[in-house]
Motif scaffolding. Structure first.
Motif, short mmCIF file in Angstrom:
data_model
loop_
_atom_site.label_atom_id
_atom_site.label_comp_id
_atom_site.label_asym_id
_atom_site.label_seq_id
_atom_site.Cartn_x
_atom_site.Cartn_y
_atom_site.Cartn_z
N LEU A 27 -4.40 -10.08 2.98
CA LEU A 27 -4.56 -9.35 1.67
C LEU A 27 -3.43 -9.37 0.82
O LEU A 27 -3.59 -9.47 -0.29
N VAL A 28 -2.08 -9.62 1.49
CA VAL A 28 -1.02 -9.51 0.72
C VAL A 28 -0.41 -11.13 0.50
O VAL A 28 0.63 -11.23 0.02
N SER A 29 -1.57 -12.14 0.64
CA SER A 29 -1.07 -13.14 0.53
C SER A 29 -0.21 -14.04 1.37
O SER A 29 0.39 -15.15 0.92
N LYS A 38 -0.66 -9.09 -6.82
CA LYS A 38 0.59 -8.96 -5.94
C LYS A 38 1.22 -7.54 -6.39
O LYS A 38 1.97 -6.93 -5.77
N LYS A 39 1.34 -7.73 -7.82
CA LYS A 39 2.12 -6.62 -8.60
C LYS A 39 1.53 -5.22 -8.39
O LYS A 39 2.28 -4.08 -8.58
N LYS A 40 0.33 -5.18 -8.09
CA LYS A 40 -0.43 -3.93 -7.68
C LYS A 40 -0.16 -3.48 -6.29
O LYS A 40 -0.59 -2.34 -5.95
N ILE A 41 0.43 -4.20 -5.46
CA ILE A 41 0.67 -4.04 -3.87
C ILE A 41 2.09 -3.73 -3.74
O ILE A 41 3.00 -4.43 -3.93
N GLY A 42 2.31 -2.63 -2.86
CA GLY A 42 3.48 -2.43 -2.03
C GLY A 42 3.26 -2.84 -0.66
O GLY A 42 2.25 -2.15 0.04
N TYR A 43 4.16 -3.66 0.09
CA TYR A 43 3.83 -4.18 1.43
C TYR A 43 4.80 -3.85 2.32
O TYR A 43 6.21 -4.22 2.11
N ALA A 52 8.96 -1.16 -0.63
CA ALA A 52 7.53 -1.14 -0.91
C ALA A 52 7.06 -0.02 -1.87
O ALA A 52 6.19 -0.29 -2.87
N LEU A 53 7.70 1.14 -1.95
CA LEU A 53 7.03 2.14 -2.57
C LEU A 53 7.98 2.17 -4.07
O LEU A 53 7.61 2.83 -4.96
N LEU A 54 9.21 1.67 -3.93
CA LEU A 54 9.92 1.59 -5.08
C LEU A 54 9.30 1.13 -6.49
O LEU A 54 9.35 1.91 -7.66
N PRO A 55 8.23 0.25 -6.62
CA PRO A 55 7.51 0.02 -7.92
C PRO A 55 6.56 0.92 -8.22
O PRO A 55 5.88 0.83 -9.16
N ASN A 56 6.14 2.00 -7.04
CA ASN A 56 5.20 2.93 -7.24
C ASN A 56 3.91 2.01 -7.61
O ASN A 56 3.23 2.56 -8.56
N PRO A 57 3.46 1.26 -6.93
CA PRO A 57 2.10 0.52 -7.05
C PRO A 57 0.85 1.25 -6.54
O PRO A 57 1.16 2.15 -5.90
N GLU A 58 -0.05 0.87 -7.16
CA GLU A 58 -1.57 1.66 -6.93
C GLU A 58 -1.90 1.25 -5.42
O GLU A 58 -2.39 2.39 -4.98
N ILE A 59 -1.62 0.22 -4.83
CA ILE A 59 -2.04 -0.06 -3.52
C ILE A 59 -1.04 -0.13 -2.57
O ILE A 59 0.15 -0.96 -2.75
N TRP A 60 -0.81 0.71 -1.47
CA TRP A 60 0.32 0.52 -0.44
C TRP A 60 -0.61 0.04 0.85
O TRP A 60 -1.44 0.38 1.42
N ILE A 61 0.14 -1.05 1.25
CA ILE A 61 -0.50 -1.81 2.47
C ILE A 61 0.64 -1.88 3.39
O ILE A 61 1.63 -2.47 3.27
N GLY A 65 -5.55 9.19 -6.47
CA GLY A 65 -6.62 8.31 -6.56
C GLY A 65 -6.30 6.90 -6.32
O GLY A 65 -7.04 5.86 -6.66
N ASN A 66 -5.21 6.72 -5.38
CA ASN A 66 -4.90 5.34 -5.15
C ASN A 66 -5.17 4.97 -3.74
O ASN A 66 -5.92 5.68 -3.02
N ILE A 67 -4.87 3.69 -3.22
CA ILE A 67 -5.41 3.23 -1.93
C ILE A 67 -4.19 3.26 -1.16
O ILE A 67 -2.89 2.76 -1.34
N VAL A 68 -4.13 3.77 0.07
CA VAL A 68 -3.32 3.58 1.05
C VAL A 68 -4.15 2.88 2.26
O VAL A 68 -4.95 3.39 2.86
N LEU A 69 -3.47 1.59 2.48
CA LEU A 69 -4.26 0.84 3.90
C LEU A 69 -2.95 0.67 4.77
O LEU A 69 -2.12 0.25 4.49
N PHE A 70 -3.11 1.17 6.15
CA PHE A 70 -2.20 0.89 7.16
C PHE A 70 -2.66 0.56 8.45
O PHE A 70 -4.01 1.17 8.76
N SER A 71 -2.08 0.11 9.35
CA SER A 71 -2.48 -0.26 10.73
C SER A 71 -1.64 0.62 11.62
O SER A 71 -0.70 0.99 11.26
N THR A 72 -2.48 1.09 13.01
CA THR A 72 -1.89 1.51 13.85
C THR A 72 -2.64 1.45 15.15
O THR A 72 -3.85 1.18 15.03
#
Length: 258
Positions: free
Chosen positions: A47-49, A73-78, A146-155, A182-189
Motif C-alpha cells: 500500500l505504501v509502495s 504517497k502524500k496522502k499517507i502517513g506510514y 507519520a502524523l506530522l503532515p496530518n495526512p488523510e490516511i494513516w497506515i 472522516g479519514n482512514i486509519v489502517l493498522f496491523s496487530t
C-alpha cells in the motif's frame, strides 16, 4: 477509499499474499489481524509502495497507485514495523526531512511538532540521535513523523509495539479522532484486545490468505458462545487433528517414564 483488487505477492515459490481483495472506507479504523508471517506487513508495504505486488491492483480515492504513486504517497502517513532506520539523524533532523518531503509550511510544521512532541514526551529529546533512543522512543519518533503532515490516511504497522501505556493510550485516542473526522486509519496487530477496542472493521489473514473480512460483532455473532480469542484461533491458529489434541504433557507421568 482504499481498494486491494486481487493482490498477490510472491517471493520465489512462497506466496506472501494470495489474491487478497479488501475495501477500506473513510471514517473507518481498519485492523489487519494475524499471526507473525500472516501477510500483514506485506499488504501494508504494498500500500505504501515499499514493495510492488506480483499481481493485482491497488486503488486509493479512485486512483491507481502505480499510475499516481507520488500524489498518493502524500496522502499517507506510514509507521513501519521496525523503527530502526535513519539512526544517525537526530529526531528533529528526521522530522525536518519529513516536513520537506511533504512540503509542510514552516509555521504549520512548528505548530504540529510542538503539539506532537508535547503529547509523546519527546520535546526534550529533539536534538538527540535516534540511535541513542530506546525502542519505545524510536517508535514515538516515527509516529510523530507519520502524523506530522496530518495526512488523510494513516497506515501503521504494529504501532503500539514498545510504547509505554501513556503513549499507547494517546495514540489510540488520536486514531479515533482521525477516523471520526472522516479519514482512514489502517493498522496491523496481533493483539486481539486492541483490535476489539478500536476497530470498526477487521480482516484476518493467515499465510497470505484472507480468512475474514467484516466487523468483530459479525464475527462473534457467527460463532455464538465463543470468545474472540477462541473464534480467532479457530480461524487463524494451528490446525489440530484429533490425534494432535493429546500432547505429551496430557500423558500420565508414569507412562512417560518420569
Amino acid at each position: 477509499m482504499i481498494e486491494l483488487r486481487n493482490v498477490s505477492k510472491e517471493y520465489g515459490i512462497k506466496k506472501a499474499l494470495k489474491d487478497v481483495c479488501l475495501r477500506i472506507h473513510p471514517g473507518e479504523i481498519f485492523g489487519l489481524i494475524g499471526h507473525n508471517g500472516a501477510g500483514k506487513s506485506t499488504a501494508i508495504k504494498s500500500l505504501v509502495s515499499v514493495i510492488e505486488p506480483t499481481e493485482g491492483e491497488i486503488w486509493i480515492d479512485g486512483e491507481n497507485l502505480v499510475e499516481n504513486r507520488l500524489a498518493i504517497k502524500k496522502k499517507i502517513g506510514y509507521v513501519p514495523d521496525s523503527p530502526d532506520m535513519f539512526l544517525r539523524l537526530t529526531a528533529f533532523e528526521y522530522w525536518n526531512f519529513i516536513s520537506v518531503a511533504y512540503e509542510i509550511p514552516e509555521d504549520e510544521k512548528r505548530t504540529r511538532l510542538r503539539e506532537l512532541t508535547d503529547l509523546f514526551d519527546m520535546t526534550e529529546h529533539q536534538s538527540e540521535v535516534i540511535d541513542s533512543f530506546s525502542h519505545g522512543m524510536r517508535q514515538k519518533t516515527f509516529i510523530i513523523g507519520a502524523l506530522l503532515p496530518n495526512p488523510e490516511i494513516w497506515i501503521l504497522d504494529e504501532p503500539m509495539t514498545g510504547l509505554d501505556p501513556q503513549a499507547s493510550f494517546d495514540l489510540k485516542e488520536l486514531m479515533k479522532k482521525h477516523a471520526e473526522a472522516g479519514n482512514i486509519v489502517l493498522f496491523s496487530t496481533h493483539v486481539l484486545e486492541v483490535a476489539q477496542q478500536l476497530c470498526d472493521h477487521i480482516a484476518i489473514l493467515k499465510k497470505g490468505e484472507l480468512l475474514y473480512d467484516g466487523t468483530i460483532e459479525e464475527l462473534l455473532l457467527e460463532n455464538k458462545n465463543e470468545s474472540l480469542e477462541e473464534t480467532y484461533l479457530k480461524l487463524a491458529g494451528r490446525n489440530r487433528s484429533k490425534q494432535q489434541e493429546g500432547t505429551a504433557f496430557d500423558t500420565p507421568l508414569e507412562e512417560r517414564g518420569v
